[in-house]
Design an enzyme around this catalytic site. Structure first.
Site, PDB file in Angstrom:
ATOM      1  N   GLU A 179     -25.146 -15.261  42.205  1.00 35.30           N
ATOM      2  CA  GLU A 179     -25.567 -14.459  41.420  1.00 35.30           C
ATOM      3  C   GLU A 179     -26.796 -14.782  40.626  1.00 35.30           C
ATOM      4  O   GLU A 179     -28.136 -14.334  40.279  1.00 35.30           O
ATOM      5  CB  GLU A 179     -24.475 -13.820  40.676  1.00 35.30           C
ATOM      6  CG  GLU A 179     -24.079 -12.634  41.456  1.00 35.30           C
ATOM      7  CD  GLU A 179     -24.104 -11.519  42.150  1.00 35.30           C
ATOM      8  OE1 GLU A 179     -25.275 -10.950  41.914  1.00 35.30           O
ATOM      9  OE2 GLU A 179     -24.418 -11.088  43.372  1.00 35.30           O
ATOM     10  N   SER A 454      18.537  35.851  40.136  1.00 37.25           N
ATOM     11  CA  SER A 454      20.008  35.351  39.351  1.00 37.25           C
ATOM     12  C   SER A 454      20.375  34.160  38.744  1.00 37.25           C
ATOM     13  O   SER A 454      21.016  33.621  38.101  1.00 37.25           O
ATOM     14  CB  SER A 454      20.605  35.551  40.160  1.00 37.25           C
ATOM     15  OG  SER A 454      20.695  36.807  41.121  1.00 37.25           O
TER      16      SER A 454
END
Length: 773
Positions: A179, A454
């Site tokens: 780089e 229930s």
């Protein structure tokens, strides 16, 4: 005259010529001062918004720990461990028959940081044995926990900060080689590099090379917008020079290594070499090999173009270029170069870095933390959150729900599913908020308030059993028609699902067969206020409707709230706030807050034991018996089905010896599903339990409980050699005092063997219950 005027103006302007220059210089100085302030403020202040990282529980290994080999391998894969012949590097493991060897990564656990270690053990009959750590017998070892996600700011940038001293030299060398080879020689801007790039681009007649230095790349990512213009490029160069003026090369390089964008995980950007190393290779940056370091340096130029998962050949070519530059600069030897070049491009982006791997559970974590932290702190302070999620349980639960939906076929198109899994300690181990695993929309597990039907019946029964001097499982009650006047002037007349009248039934039969009329009659006898109070104790909520219909579940609750209500049934009478978080550390690993469990006894264990017996009978002989179509026969459990009016909601809530699971099936439009609790929620629940539970429910009678043989028809005492009897638990002296005679069976029954007479299924089950105690 005109000429003289023009000359005068000219002379006047010539006398003023320094003013624009002075103004321009002053303006430039002001701008430069402002830019200098921006550079220093951000670089010296908070450079990054660090999302909070959420971890699952660490998998703990100890002698005899229940663990299936396929579950272990699944977790290792989720953790991005590589399977090799002989693990040497952190993040590698091997398996030879029943023996596992794991080179565990180091990790800063909640209890304290632990370094890399080698763990060896066997899995025999789904149990851990011969556990060793670094060659020595170990009582307890654990894997590093899986990262299950993060809590992000608006910009979803994920990173793991590293200090320059933690970065291997060949990682730095590789980055600089490809780089910015003149990084240590320029002052932020390289005239030589710009000239070389311009000449290369001119010869190629296209853009093939950039002239930006590492400092300029950092400025572009750290300070500026992505726009391309002469103005932005000039600003970038000025910022770069200012940055080099104030800070050392080492400080700039460290910031670059932590800032650079290196890929994407879901909708979150992977920034910095520290995170990228774990994302691509499943190991910390300091453990990277030379070829892996070169791959990261190769990716830096363009993470999309050099995506190693998509374009391995492209990445390999650039990686080899990085290695060639390192060799040319004499940063590596020829032998190291040759070895690194021979390595294949072997990367596998880790599932554990997906930002929302388990969104429904992460939603619960956020809600747990909202009480103590502001959203901004959670999104920007880099907190480390240690959760209770069990990845094995979560993934297996997702698979069970997927199996259920496949079985529904076309009829399941509009159905939705939600489930919650809780451990014995009250820790939430799994949350499913949608039938599609990983869906990030509406979280039904937490937010779908649906009629529980229930599921309320055990609450009514518990209200009666708490008055054990009057009510027992042998107590009989009428299931005939019942009418209750309401405050509105109307009369409520509940019906059974089969619209039948079953005469006088025991409270045990009332629950196992889920009779509505008998339940309402019992609730009316006990008193609505008493039932409301039981709901309040179980849920911790004061907002319980003052309406008799709550006895049949006419109140809305989410699956998560139902799990909290059923937890005392599971725990033996103790209530706790279900928790999803164990503790929180700051970014440096310092403890900030622990979340210990707070347990309160709300019912006597003896009373809950009787209720557990009844709920276990629901599965053995009642509305939950279809569970054994999916569960192994030896996995004993207890629970209750739930169906709301018009079959709009199908529920099952129940527990084994080690897991409590609540499952709901319905649809978002609240339309009828044609599913009862037995055909919907129960099927989901049973499929989940068959995959995740490792321990059946064993009813060990606590002090104060005695078992007696009772005649099922009359509720009076009987004996084991009678037909139609039940072996029932009673609290204290609540057992019937009177007995009923019965004909003696022709064969003598050994006390340790169940009766073999036909037509005695309940008695056979009671013998089984007795033997399992």
């Amino acid at each position: 005259m005109r000429m003289s005027v023009s000359r005068d103006k000219l002379r006047f302007l010539l006398r003023l010529w320094p003013v624009p220059i002075v103004v321009l210089l002053a303006f430039s100085a002001i701008m430069l001062y402002q830019m200098d302030g921006i550079v220093r403020e951000k670089f010296e202040g908070k450079r990054w918004r660090l999302p909070s990282v959420v971890y699952a529980r660490p998998l703990e290994l100890h002698e005899g720990a229940p663990l299936r080999d396929e579950d272990l391998e699944m977790e290792l894969q989720e953790l991005s461990y590589f399977k090799v012949k002989d693990p040497q590097q952190p993040g590698e493991y091997s398996r030879h028959d029943d023996k596992f060897e794991i080179q565990r990564r180091g990790f800063p656990f909640w209890e304290g940081a632990e370094g890399t270690t080698r763990i060896e053990f066997r899995i025999v009959k789904s149990r851990v044995t011969d556990l060793k750590q670094d060659g020595k017998p170990s009582e307890l070892s654990r894997l590093d926990p899986m990262k299950i996600g993060g809590i992000y700011a608006t910009q979803k940038e994920d990173r793991k900060l590293v200090q320059l001293k933690q970065v291997p030299k060949y990682v730095i060398d590789a980055l600089i080689a490809i780089e910015d080879r003149e990084f240590y020689d320029h002052f932020g801007v390289s005239i030589k590099g710009i000239s070389r790039a311009m000449w290369t681009n001119f010869k190629a007649r296209r853009w093939v090379q950039g002239g930006s230095t590492l400092t300029q790349q950092l400025v572009k990512n750290f300070y500026l917008t992505p726009e391309r213009s002469i103005k932005r490029k000039f600003t970038e160069m000025v910022y770069s020079v200012l940055l080099e003026l104030h800070y050392s090369k080492e400080e700039i390089l460290e910031t670059y290594i932590n800032e650079i964008y290196l890929g994407h995980s879901g909708d979150s950007g992977v920034h910095g070499f520290g995170l990228a190393s774990e994302f691509y290779f499943g190991r910390p940056l300091e453990a990277l090999s030379l070829d892996q370091a070169a791959v990261l340096a190769a990716i830096a130029n363009g993470p999309s173009f050099y995506n190693p998962g998509r374009y391995p050949d492209r990445v390999k070519k650039r990686r080899n270029k990085v290695l060639a530059l390192l060799l040319e600069d004499k940063k590596i030897t020829k032998a190291a170069y040759d070895q690194a070049r021979r390595q294949p491009i072997k990367v596998r982006p880790s599932l554990r870095w997906a930002p929302n791997r388990f969104p429904a559970f992460l939603d619960l974590v956020r809600r747990n933390l909202d009480r103590d932290y502001q959203t901004k702190d959670l999104a920007e302070e880099g907190l480390r959150i240690f959760s209770t999620l069990d990845p094995i349980t979560q993934v297996l639960t997702e698979k069970a729900i997927a199996d259920f939906m496949r079985r529904q076929g076309k009829s399941g198109g509009k159905l939705q599913v939600a489930s919650v899994v809780v451990s014995e300690s009250g820790e939430v181990q799994g949350v499913i908020g949608d039938k599609v695993a990983g869906f990030q929309g509406f979280n039904r597990a937490l937010d779908a308030k649906r009629s529980i039907g229930s599921l309320a019946k055990p609450v009514v029964l518990l209200s009666a059993l708490a008055e054990h001097s009057k009510y027992t499982l042998a107590t009989h009650i009428s299931d005939g028609p019942v009418s209750i006047p309401l405050s509105s002037g109307q009369v409520w007349e509940p019906q059974n699902i089969d619209h039948g009248d079953h005469g006088n039934v025991s409270l045990l039969t009332m629950l196992t067969q889920s009779y509505n009329r008998a339940t309402v009659r019992l609730g009316r006898e006990v008193g609505l206020k008493k039932v409301q109070e039981t709901f309040r104790k179980l849920t911790g909520s004061t907002e319980i409707p003052d309406n008799p219909s709550i006895m049949l579940g006419a109140l809305g609750m989410s699956p998560y709230e139902v799990a909290g209500m059923y937890y005392p049934f599971f725990s033996g009478g103790y209530r706790t706030d279900l928790k999803a978080v164990r503790g929180v550390q700051d970014h440096d690993g310092k403890r900030i807050k622990a979340y210990p469990s707070k347990v309160v006894k709300i019912f006597e264990p003896s009373v809950i034991h009787v209720l557990q017996y009844a709920m276990r009978a629901v599965i053995f002989e009642g509305t939950g018996r279809a569970a054994f179509s999916f569960m192994p026969g030896d996995l004993t459990a207890a629970g209750k089905t739930g169906t709301s009016n018009d079959q709009r909601d199908s529920w099952f809530a129940g527990f084994t010896g080690d897991k409590l699971v609540v499952s709901w099936v319905g649809n978002d439009a609240n339309d009828p599903t044609r599913l009862t609790g037995s055909s919907g929620g129960l099927h989901v629940w049973a499929q989940i339990m068959s995959k995740i539970s490792r321990q059946g429910l064993t009813l060990n009678a606590p002090p104060g409980v005695q078992y007696q043989w009772v005649d099922n028809a009359t509720g009076l005492l009987s004996s084991a050699d009678c037909q139609g009897v039940r072996y029932l638990p009673f609290v204290g002296n609540s057992a019937p005092r009177d007995s009923v005679p019965c004909p003696v069976l022709p064969e003598t029954i050994h006390p340790d063997q169940p009766p073999a007479t036909t037509g005695k299924e309940p008695a056979m089950l009671d013998w089984l219950f007795k033997l399992m105690q």
